[in-house]
Design an enzyme around this catalytic site. Structure first.
Site, short mmCIF file in Angstrom:
data_model
loop_
_atom_site.label_atom_id
_atom_site.label_comp_id
_atom_site.label_asym_id
_atom_site.label_seq_id
_atom_site.Cartn_x
_atom_site.Cartn_y
_atom_site.Cartn_z
N GLY A 138 0.82 -1.21 0.00
CA GLY A 138 0.00 0.00 0.00
C GLY A 138 0.85 1.26 0.00
N GLY A 140 1.07 5.17 1.38
CA GLY A 140 0.54 6.15 2.33
C GLY A 140 0.97 7.55 1.95
CE LYS A 158 5.21 4.65 8.05
NZ LYS A 158 4.45 5.07 9.21
CG ASP A 252 -4.24 9.05 12.17
OD1 ASP A 252 -5.41 9.48 12.03
OD2 ASP A 252 -3.47 8.87 11.21
#
Ligand code: ADE
Length: 430
Positions: A138, A140, A158, A252
């Protein structure tokens, strides 16, 4: 290559050598904070000298022959390179702002235990040698998440490009995220295993959650059954209770940041990019529109309860597949979010038990003083009550709910639509 984190002043001493004189810590404090202690060799005066070293979460200490700490090297987020093994000698080099030091051992087990402990402190080089790319997971705002195969396991990595780390404030933010993640260990939180730096990027090696995130799940399958929501919320609240006990506020919590693990159907809270350590009154405005606690939007001091509000919005969303704050633009959503008038229409909530509705209403309560803490929410009778319903009733109920899970998709467009997922920091709401 220097550690990218050497740009920021993690170490206030400004030492010009790798080793420096000892700061105030006493030996007992060092021992208390010790992650590992053992003999290693260093090369000095043209020979290998065997010395005792102690590692803590930010420093390595050199212990002299009287068993007294003699010097300290600050190595938090310092660069670590594993050296080529020669003549059965395993080694690594650590470089901090002042210089570098090589450490050696002939014992492979001791070497491995130093490397695993140092993964909690340093930034490693050698990412390409240890991991092979499987696929992209994914994209971001500031990072891309990839699936990588490591030695024996798969990891979500990440990847933050150094281009995105051009400013000191971005490096500081990443250092802070790493510090928060390294301080946490819980089954419902994605664990940070290690941090690697390459010429192009910084890579956070995280637990891989094999399912999608809950945003995708709700978008594709619609609302979940109440049984699933009970299990989901229980795990989310366990994660929040744990981080709050560690004085961390996530700030968040949203569907996109909750991942499904297919193997054991557990969930993992992820993305601590906006998390902070609780202070006497946080005031910084951040979060995602539609999920932010109203006290943040009103510019008030806030605490851990902001995560409970967001958890309430998440609960609302998974049970109804819609957000309580509908709007055509992020400003409209933020305004509704700030005013916090939340309706529970019969059309969507009629199928949910009274206890479920009661907990959701308490979590999204406007006033943080009246909103339950994670610990209090975990004691809500929805958890014991709903799970205590006889199996045949639950099965019936689940079937009924399931038939409704082919859900009105339209409401999901707002405010969950990708364009609205902007994370804001300060100043968007008057
Ligand atoms: N996407 C973002 N983080 C992830 C993770 N830890 N596992 C799987 N997918 C992810």
């Amino acid at each position: 290559m220097k550690s990218i984190f050497s740009e920021i002043s993690l170490n206030c001493s400004g030492s010009e050598t790798f080793w420096e004189g000892l700061s105030r810590e006493t030996f007992s404090q060092i021992k208390k904070n010790s992650l590992l202690s053992s003999y290693l060799c260093i090369y000095a005066s043209e020979k290998y000298i065997r010395k005792k070293f102690v590692l803590t979460s930010d420093s390595i200490y050199y212990i002299n022959f009287q068993n007294i700490p003699f010097s300290q090297a600050y190595i938090k987020l310092a660069l670590l390179e594993v050296l080529e093994t020669t003549k059965n000698r395993y080694g690594f080099r650590i470089s901090n702002e002042g210089g570098s030091q090589e450490f050696f051992t002939r014992d492979q087990e001791i070497f491995q235990s130093w490397l695993s402990a140092l993964h909690k402190v340093c930034v490693f080089s050698g990412f390409e040698e240890n991991f092979s790319l499987v696929k992209e997971l994914g994209i971001g705002n500031t990072a891309i998440v990839y699936l990588y195969q490591g030695q024996g396991s798969q990891y979500a990595v990440k990847n933050i490009s150094k281009q995105n780390l051009a400013s000191l404030s971005n490096i500081e933010r990443l250092a802070h995220e790493i510090e928060v993640l390294r301080s946490l260990s819980h089954p419902n939180i994605t664990k940070l295993h290690s941090v690697y730096q390459t010429e192009e990027s910084v890579n956070l090696v995280l637990d891989y959650a094999s399912g999608s995130d809950y945003y995708e799940k709700i978008m594709n399958l619609g609302a979940v059954s109440e049984t699933e929501a009970v299990k989901f919320m229980y795990q989310l609240l366990l994660a929040l209770d744990y981080i709050h006990s560690q004085k961390v506020i996530h700030r968040d919590v949203k569907l996109e940041n909750i991942l499904v693990n297919h193997e054991n159907s557990s969930i993992s809270l992820t993305d601590f990019g906006l998390a902070c350590f609780k202070q006497v009154g946080c005031i910084e405005r951040c979060g995602s529109p539609g999920y932010v606690a109203p006290e943040i939007l009103r510019g008030l001091n806030y605490g851990c309860k902001v995560d409970l509000f967001s958890a309430g919005i998440v609960m609302y969303s998974i049970l109804t597949s819609r957000s309580p704050f509908q709007g055509g633009s992020s400003d409209e959503v933020l305004l509704k979010n700030k005013n916090c008038q939340i309706k529970f229409p019969e059309k969507y909530w009629g199928k949910v038990s009274k206890l479920g509705v009661d907990l959701a209403k308490r979590l999204v309560c406007d006033d943080p003083r009246k909103r339950p803490s994670a610990k209090e929410a975990l004691r809500h009778p929805w958890f014991s009550g709903f799970l205590a319903i006889p199996h045949y009733v639950r099965t019936k109920k689940r079937q009924k709910v399931k038939s409704k899970t082919i859900l009105p998709r339209k409401p999901l467009e707002s405010p969950f639509s990708k364009t609205m997922k902007l994370v804001f920091k300060c100043g968007l709401v008057d």
